[in-house]
Scaffold this active site. Structure first.
Site, PDB file in Angstrom:
ATOM      1  N   GLY A  72       0.835  -1.190   0.000  1.00  0.00           N
ATOM      2  CA  GLY A  72       0.000   0.000   0.000  1.00  0.00           C
ATOM      3  C   GLY A  72       0.869   1.239   0.000  1.00  0.00           C
ATOM      4  O   GLY A  72       2.073   1.168   0.272  1.00  0.00           O
ATOM      5  N   GLN A  77       2.743   9.944   2.047  1.00  0.00           N
ATOM      6  CA  GLN A  77       4.100   9.380   2.140  1.00  0.00           C
ATOM      7  C   GLN A  77       5.019   9.864   1.022  1.00  0.00           C
ATOM      8  O   GLN A  77       6.236   9.746   1.139  1.00  0.00           O
ATOM      9  CB  GLN A  77       4.038   7.843   2.118  1.00  0.00           C
ATOM     10  CG  GLN A  77       3.366   7.255   3.350  1.00  0.00           C
ATOM     11  CD  GLN A  77       3.241   5.755   3.228  1.00  0.00           C
ATOM     12  OE1 GLN A  77       2.296   5.267   2.613  1.00  0.00           O
ATOM     13  NE2 GLN A  77       4.171   5.028   3.795  1.00  0.00           N
ATOM     14  N   CYS A 117       5.685  -0.446   7.476  1.00  0.00           N
ATOM     15  CA  CYS A 117       5.393   0.831   6.828  1.00  0.00           C
ATOM     16  C   CYS A 117       6.609   1.226   5.999  1.00  0.00           C
ATOM     17  O   CYS A 117       7.743   1.162   6.494  1.00  0.00           O
ATOM     18  CB  CYS A 117       5.104   1.894   7.888  1.00  0.00           C
ATOM     19  SG  CYS A 117       4.681   3.498   7.177  1.00  0.00           S
ATOM     20  N   HIS A 159      -4.616   1.325   7.665  1.00  0.00           N
ATOM     21  CA  HIS A 159      -3.249   1.861   7.819  1.00  0.00           C
ATOM     22  C   HIS A 159      -3.048   3.059   6.876  1.00  0.00           C
ATOM     23  O   HIS A 159      -2.553   4.106   7.285  1.00  0.00           O
ATOM     24  CB  HIS A 159      -2.258   0.725   7.522  1.00  0.00           C
ATOM     25  CG  HIS A 159      -0.817   1.112   7.517  1.00  0.00           C
ATOM     26  ND1 HIS A 159       0.094   0.622   8.434  1.00  0.00           N
ATOM     27  CD2 HIS A 159      -0.090   1.920   6.679  1.00  0.00           C
ATOM     28  CE1 HIS A 159       1.292   1.122   8.172  1.00  0.00           C
ATOM     29  NE2 HIS A 159       1.210   1.911   7.103  1.00  0.00           N
ATOM     30  N   GLU A 160      -3.474   2.888   5.614  1.00  0.00           N
ATOM     31  CA  GLU A 160      -3.272   3.971   4.621  1.00  0.00           C
ATOM     32  C   GLU A 160      -4.167   5.170   4.934  1.00  0.00           C
ATOM     33  O   GLU A 160      -3.747   6.320   4.763  1.00  0.00           O
ATOM     34  CB  GLU A 160      -3.531   3.469   3.197  1.00  0.00           C
ATOM     35  CG  GLU A 160      -2.683   2.291   2.741  1.00  0.00           C
ATOM     36  CD  GLU A 160      -1.193   2.461   2.969  1.00  0.00           C
ATOM     37  OE1 GLU A 160      -0.712   3.599   3.000  1.00  0.00           O
ATOM     38  OE2 GLU A 160      -0.513   1.436   3.140  1.00  0.00           O
ATOM     39  N   HIS A 163      -2.601   7.374   7.415  1.00  0.00           N
ATOM     40  CA  HIS A 163      -1.581   8.285   6.855  1.00  0.00           C
ATOM     41  C   HIS A 163      -2.234   9.593   6.391  1.00  0.00           C
ATOM     42  O   HIS A 163      -1.646  10.664   6.529  1.00  0.00           O
ATOM     43  CB  HIS A 163      -0.893   7.640   5.640  1.00  0.00           C
ATOM     44  CG  HIS A 163       0.254   6.731   5.988  1.00  0.00           C
ATOM     45  ND1 HIS A 163       1.350   7.140   6.708  1.00  0.00           N
ATOM     46  CD2 HIS A 163       0.485   5.424   5.685  1.00  0.00           C
ATOM     47  CE1 HIS A 163       2.207   6.137   6.835  1.00  0.00           C
ATOM     48  NE2 HIS A 163       1.706   5.079   6.223  1.00  0.00           N
TER      49      HIS A 163
END
Ligand code: K1U
Ligand code: ZN
Length: 193
Positions: A72, A77, A117, A159-160, A163
């Site tokens: 991902g 990021q 990550c 998780h994404e 972010h």
């Protein structure tokens, strides 16, 4: 119990496979920010128009994710603060999921999974999240998407999406683990010059 991903094992295979994707399109690998870069804490803005630039961003993010290799990547990021995510948890790396302006509309249960990550290379730890979620989003062409997910896909979506609000999986760890990780990162940056 949630099926956890195995840490990357065959980087060479990825390097061999991914140049093939690039025969028909110029590849742009984007630099990935590393924890504790303060830009990882920025909150992403919703996408308001579906333009060729957005399609290019999604393509470059996907190439960057596949090359890393990762399952991902969030726009945050790569220092682009828009609500855009790419995910591919398939074994064959041919099932790209693009989520623009994702929103979780249902969540149930709890599951613990070991997470990694790309912004914290080489560090894995367990995080507890919802076991089953339904996400609504658009793809890069603005078409609506609704997916119900469990297992690694559910973990990866959550998780994404974290972010995109400036939150990282290490924020779920104990203060002691975070302090140790910060010391490790400082040492790494010192050694890198
Ligand atoms: O957000 C990211 O940095 C990507 C991250 C996604 C993720 C992985 C595992 C649990 C939750 C979220 C990664 O892809 S880290 C690399 C990784 O775990 C992996 C890479 C290749 C094959 C299998 C796993
Ligand atoms: Zn991450």
């Amino acid at each position: 119990k949630t099926q956890c991903p195995k840490p990357p094992q065959n980087k060479d295979l990825t390097r061999i496979l991914h140049p093939l994707r690039c025969i028909w399109q110029a590849m742009a690998l984007l630099p990935i920010l590393e924890y504790p870069d303060p830009r990882l804490k920025k909150v992403a803005a919703p996408v308001t128009s579906f333009t060729p630039d957005l399609v290019r961003l999604v393509r470059d993010m996907a190439e960057t994710m596949y090359a890393a290799p990762g399952v991902g990547l969030a726009a945050t990021q790569v220092d682009v603060h828009k609500r855009v995510i790419v995910i591919d948890v398939s074994e064959t790396k041919d099932d790209l999921l693009v989520l623009v302006n994702p929103e979780i509309v249902a969540a149930e249960g709890e599951a613990e999974c070991e997470e990694g990550c790309l912004s914290v290379p080489g560090y894995y730890d367990k995080v507890t999240r919802a076991a089953r979620i339904t996400v609504r989003a658009r793809n890069e062409r603005g078409e609506p998407i609704e997916r119900t997910a469990e297992g690694l896909l559910a973990v990866c979506i959550q998780h994404e999406m974290d972010h995109l609000i400036g939150k990282m999986f290490v924020d779920y760890l104990s203060p002691l683990k975070r302090a140790r990780l910060a010391a490790r990162q400082r040492k790494k940056q010192r050694l890198a010059g």
